[in-house]
Write an enzyme that holds these catalytic residues in place. Structure first.
Site, mmCIF file in Angstrom:
data_model
loop_
_atom_site.group_PDB
_atom_site.id
_atom_site.type_symbol
_atom_site.label_atom_id
_atom_site.label_comp_id
_atom_site.label_asym_id
_atom_site.label_seq_id
_atom_site.Cartn_x
_atom_site.Cartn_y
_atom_site.Cartn_z
ATOM 1 N N MET A 121 0.811 -1.144 -0.054
ATOM 2 C CA MET A 121 0.062 0.140 0.145
ATOM 3 C C MET A 121 0.851 1.139 0.015
ATOM 4 O O MET A 121 2.048 1.313 0.583
ATOM 5 C CB MET A 121 -0.878 -0.203 1.134
ATOM 6 C CG MET A 121 -1.595 1.208 1.447
ATOM 7 S SD MET A 121 -2.779 1.411 3.204
ATOM 8 C CE MET A 121 -1.099 1.997 4.201
ATOM 9 N N ASN A 122 0.825 2.194 -0.842
ATOM 10 C CA ASN A 122 1.182 3.742 -0.517
ATOM 11 C C ASN A 122 0.111 4.628 -0.486
ATOM 12 O O ASN A 122 -0.772 4.589 0.397
ATOM 13 C CB ASN A 122 2.362 4.037 -1.558
ATOM 14 C CG ASN A 122 2.244 3.827 -2.942
ATOM 15 O OD1 ASN A 122 1.605 2.791 -3.665
ATOM 16 N ND2 ASN A 122 1.829 5.019 -3.660
ATOM 17 N N ASP A 123 -0.140 5.691 -0.889
ATOM 18 C CA ASP A 123 -0.634 6.896 -0.825
ATOM 19 C C ASP A 123 -2.192 6.813 -0.348
ATOM 20 O O ASP A 123 -3.012 5.966 -0.960
ATOM 21 C CB ASP A 123 -0.828 7.935 -1.838
ATOM 22 C CG ASP A 123 0.516 8.067 -2.600
ATOM 23 O OD1 ASP A 123 1.532 7.508 -2.091
ATOM 24 O OD2 ASP A 123 0.415 8.895 -3.571
ATOM 25 N N GLN A 139 -3.501 3.625 -2.880
ATOM 26 C CA GLN A 139 -2.511 3.058 -3.630
ATOM 27 C C GLN A 139 -2.187 1.533 -3.277
ATOM 28 O O GLN A 139 -1.719 1.445 -2.292
ATOM 29 C CB GLN A 139 -1.307 3.758 -3.903
ATOM 30 C CG GLN A 139 -1.364 5.249 -4.604
ATOM 31 C CD GLN A 139 -1.869 5.208 -6.111
ATOM 32 O OE1 GLN A 139 -0.778 4.994 -6.877
ATOM 33 N NE2 GLN A 139 -2.958 5.177 -6.607
ATOM 34 N N PHE A 186 -2.973 5.831 -10.657
ATOM 35 C CA PHE A 186 -2.151 6.395 -9.580
ATOM 36 C C PHE A 186 -3.183 7.362 -8.571
ATOM 37 O O PHE A 186 -4.480 7.002 -8.710
ATOM 38 C CB PHE A 186 -1.279 7.398 -10.209
ATOM 39 C CG PHE A 186 -0.011 6.570 -10.369
ATOM 40 C CD1 PHE A 186 0.128 5.284 -10.672
ATOM 41 C CD2 PHE A 186 1.257 7.485 -10.745
ATOM 42 C CE1 PHE A 186 1.584 4.754 -11.285
ATOM 43 C CE2 PHE A 186 2.388 6.682 -11.100
ATOM 44 C CZ PHE A 186 2.552 5.353 -11.252
ATOM 45 N N SER A 187 -2.715 8.179 -7.912
ATOM 46 C CA SER A 187 -3.213 8.931 -6.879
ATOM 47 C C SER A 187 -4.361 9.787 -7.278
ATOM 48 O O SER A 187 -4.356 10.267 -8.611
ATOM 49 C CB SER A 187 -2.292 9.401 -5.839
ATOM 50 O OG SER A 187 -1.623 8.523 -5.005
ATOM 51 N N ARG A 250 0.429 14.949 -12.548
ATOM 52 C CA ARG A 250 -0.191 13.730 -11.761
ATOM 53 C C ARG A 250 -1.039 14.527 -10.307
ATOM 54 O O ARG A 250 -0.646 15.390 -10.118
ATOM 55 C CB ARG A 250 0.596 12.541 -11.458
ATOM 56 C CG ARG A 250 1.795 12.634 -10.586
ATOM 57 C CD ARG A 250 1.971 11.323 -10.362
ATOM 58 N NE ARG A 250 3.642 11.219 -9.783
ATOM 59 C CZ ARG A 250 4.625 11.311 -10.328
ATOM 60 N NH1 ARG A 250 4.790 11.706 -11.365
ATOM 61 N NH2 ARG A 250 5.613 11.449 -9.458
ATOM 62 N N ASP A 251 -1.573 13.643 -9.860
ATOM 63 C CA ASP A 251 -2.642 13.477 -8.658
ATOM 64 C C ASP A 251 -3.520 14.899 -8.343
ATOM 65 O O ASP A 251 -3.316 15.518 -7.578
ATOM 66 C CB ASP A 251 -1.356 13.621 -7.397
ATOM 67 C CG ASP A 251 -0.259 12.541 -7.651
ATOM 68 O OD1 ASP A 251 -0.643 11.606 -8.157
ATOM 69 O OD2 ASP A 251 0.729 12.524 -7.062
ATOM 70 N N GLU A 310 4.313 16.280 -5.924
ATOM 71 C CA GLU A 310 3.768 14.681 -6.084
ATOM 72 C C GLU A 310 2.427 15.313 -4.881
ATOM 73 O O GLU A 310 2.612 16.091 -3.949
ATOM 74 C CB GLU A 310 4.221 13.739 -5.220
ATOM 75 C CG GLU A 310 5.170 13.476 -6.396
ATOM 76 C CD GLU A 310 5.814 11.983 -5.886
ATOM 77 O OE1 GLU A 310 5.768 11.017 -6.976
ATOM 78 O OE2 GLU A 310 6.237 11.805 -4.803
HETATM 79 C C1 FRU Z 1 3.368 9.501 -4.252
HETATM 80 C C2 FRU Z 1 3.172 8.944 -5.608
HETATM 81 C C3 FRU Z 1 2.145 9.685 -6.304
HETATM 82 C C4 FRU Z 1 1.641 8.653 -7.610
HETATM 83 C C5 FRU Z 1 1.718 7.411 -6.699
HETATM 84 C C6 FRU Z 1 1.862 6.191 -7.450
HETATM 85 O O1 FRU Z 1 4.042 8.514 -3.442
HETATM 86 O O2 FRU Z 1 4.424 8.825 -6.382
HETATM 87 O O3 FRU Z 1 2.714 10.995 -7.121
HETATM 88 O O4 FRU Z 1 0.471 9.091 -7.930
HETATM 89 O O5 FRU Z 1 2.618 7.609 -5.596
HETATM 90 O O6 FRU Z 1 1.814 4.951 -6.737
#
Ligand code: FRU
Length: 557
Positions: A121-123, A139, A186-187, A250-251, A310
């Site tokens: 898991m990330n964001d 994520q 992505f995010s 992005r994001d 980001e």
């Molecule tokens: C930040 C990031 C975002 C991107 C996502 C990809 O951690 O790099 O900029 O959308 O993670 O997993």
């Protein structure tokens, strides 16, 4: 190997698998559904059971099935997913209560902080409250505990602390494993229109063959189905990048702008090499026009490694507008810190952001509080961040990677600084039980989350938490400077902040996660350590009054 079980009508099994291996579902002697041979790359499979009844599941090579769960769409919002785990001995199904019990039994997993049952898991993404339900999307890489083709995982809660794990909400638009590529969903964030309808805006990184350059990122919207279980109708709404913007683009975060009478979106990017936040406008949410940079970082950031902004956040708060952003790649020369988030507070007028101060506020003086996303709910601005930096990670063998911060509420103080506090729901979900001091002033701890609160003159404070005598974390305040050190630190990076004449300090500790809140939330620091994470003693030397409390869960998920 085979196993028999009975399934209700409508039950869904979803899984990711890579061959060699196979699976078959049959009823009596008739095959209902099968994958005769998994291919050499990861594929996603979904099986929907049509008529209630007893089935036999047969499989070969259990290690081929990388992550599998099942659910009945009729009750999944409360019951959550059931994990399906295949091995040579059989098939183990774990219900919500069993998933909770198994997560709690992992001595290396934080208890109060959200983490996925398995995998990477990330964001935090798409945060919102719909009715009485808080939604946390994130994520997610369903095929392993490492970053990979991005999906949106999903969990719901009624108190921000007890989470029910739900099916994957959003998939990449193509099978990236098959293409030998990375990228995916992505995010992004949740948007509520004036009529209350919900839309998620996010970035799709198109199949990418290089992690650092040359990729394409487009902005998409997705509407949730009525039950908010899966994204439906994804639509690409923005493809063209403005001059000066290369691959990072992005994001998105979108809002209805009362003053402009139109929709606005911010995106993170690099503009001619400088980290930047871009502003877009729209009258219909589908056609977006570039309105210019809302912020462009000074050359210092590019010169010190920053590649792009980001996860930009931009929102009104207490009569001001607040911008929060991460500069990916940046290392602060004076302290060696990287992975920092920065905040700016100011006015937003005529599509221009005019900050009140020249300096960027370092939002968190640790390096493990990243990709923060905030959202407004019932007049509160609530935020979560991903507690990670790419320098260190969980010891090998962990069934998952990634934790979220405590949910925090944002506010501005009298000096215009952005402040963060754990949400008050913490007190009802995890009650505080004060612990007694030993005659020497130290406090004995059990392996449970705990909280330290100090009130008074902090100068000269020293707090040392140890596990069998070995350092877990150490915090000191001296000459108006607050510093923190973990067992794994080699001293090359200085984790510190100016805390002026602050007279309050709060530390929340949970199996390797240290969250520090000082000066009424204006000075926050988060660290994630992986060594000596179960301290049995904390020694506090301070002129300030202090209490140490154990936090106990009121309800077990
Ligand atoms: C930040 C990031 C975002 C991107 C996502 C990809 O951690 O790099 O900029 O959308 O993670 O997993």
């Amino acid at each position: 190997m085979k196993s028999s079980l009975s399934l209700p009508a409508g039950y869904r099994l979803e899984f990711w698998a890579r061959g060699p291996g196979s699976i078959r579902i049959s009823e009596a002697d008739a095959v209902l559904w099968q994958v005769p041979a998994f291919s050499g790359h990861v594929d996603f499979f979904g099986y929907q059971h049509r008529e209630a009844g007893s089935v036999t599941v047969e499989w070969q090579r259990p290690e081929a099935i990388l992550w599998a769960y099942g659910y009945d769409p009729a009750d999944v919002a409360e019951a959550g997913i059931t994990l399906w785990e295949f091995d040579d001995a059989g098939l183990t199904l774990s219900t919500k209560a069993e998933i909770g019990a198994s997560m709690r039994s992992d001595p290396a997993r934080p208890a109060m902080h959200f983490s996925p049952p398995r995998q990477w898991m990330n964001d935090p993404n798409g945060l919102c409250k719909i009715g009485e339900t808080w939604h946390l999307f994130y994520q997610f890489h369903p095929a392993s505990t490492e970053w990979g083709p991005m999906h949106w995982g999903h969990a719901v809660s009624t108190d921000l602390f007890n989470w029910t794990h739900l099916p994957v909400f959003l998939h990449p638009e193509q099978n990236l494993w098959r293409l030998g590529a990375s990228g995916g969903a992505f995010s992004g964030s949740a948007f509520a229109d004036r009529d209350g309808s919900r839309i998620f805006f996010y970035t799709e990184r198109l199949p990418a063959y290089d992690l650092f350059q040359g990729y394409r990122e487009v902005q998409k919207l997705a509407r949730p189905g009525r039950d908010v279980l899966h994204a439906t109708g994804s639509e690409t709404v923005l493809t063209l990048r403005p001059d000066g913007v290369e691959h990072d683009f992005r994001d998105p975060k979108v809002w209805w702008d009362e003053a402009a009478g139109a929709y606005r979106m911010v995106l993170g990017a690099a503009l001619y090499g400088d980290p930047a936040v871009l502003l877009y406008g729209s009258d219909n949410l589908s056609d977006w026009t570039y309105l210019g940079p809302l912020y462009r970082a000074p050359a210092h950031y590019r010169e010190n490694g920053a590649r792009a902004v980001e996860c930009p956040d931009f929102f009104p708060l207490n009569g001001k507008w607040v911008m929060v952003m991460g500069f990916v790649g940046y290392t602060e020369p004076a302290t060696g810190r990287h992975n920092l988030l920065f905040a700016r507070v100011g006015e937003f007028k005529g599509d221009r952001f005019v900050p009140d101060a020249d300096d960027l506020q370092v939002l968190d003086f640790g390096t493990d509080f990243y990709a923060m996303q905030s959202f407004e709910a019932e007049g509160r601005q609530i935020a979560l961040a991903w507690l990670f930096n790419w320098e260190s990670r969980k010891p090998a063998g962990s069934p998952y990677s990634g934790e979220m911060s405590l949910p925090r509420e944002l506010s501005l103080d009298g000096s215009g600084r952005l402040c963060m506090h754990p949400v008050t729901e913490l007190d009802s979900a995890w009650q505080a039980h004060p612990l007694a001091q030993e005659p020497d002033g130290s406090v004995l701890l059990r392996d449970a989350p705990f909280e330290l609160r100090l009130d008074g003159n902090l100068d000269g404070t020293s707090i040392v938490a140890t596990e069998s005598g070995a350092l877990c974390f150490e915090l000191s305040v001296s000459g108006g400077r607050l510093a923190v050190r973990l067992a794994g630190d080699d001293g090359k990076i200085r984790y510190q902040a100016r805390c002026g004449s602050a007279t309050d300090l709060r530390i929340v500790y949970d199996r390797g996660i240290v969250e520090i809140f000082a000066d009424y939330g204006a000075v926050c620091g988060t660290r994630r350590g992986y060594t000596n994470i179960a301290p049995d003693r904390v020694e506090v030397i301070s002129a300030a009054r202090f209490t140490v409390s154990e936090r106990r869960a009121v309800q077990l998920p």
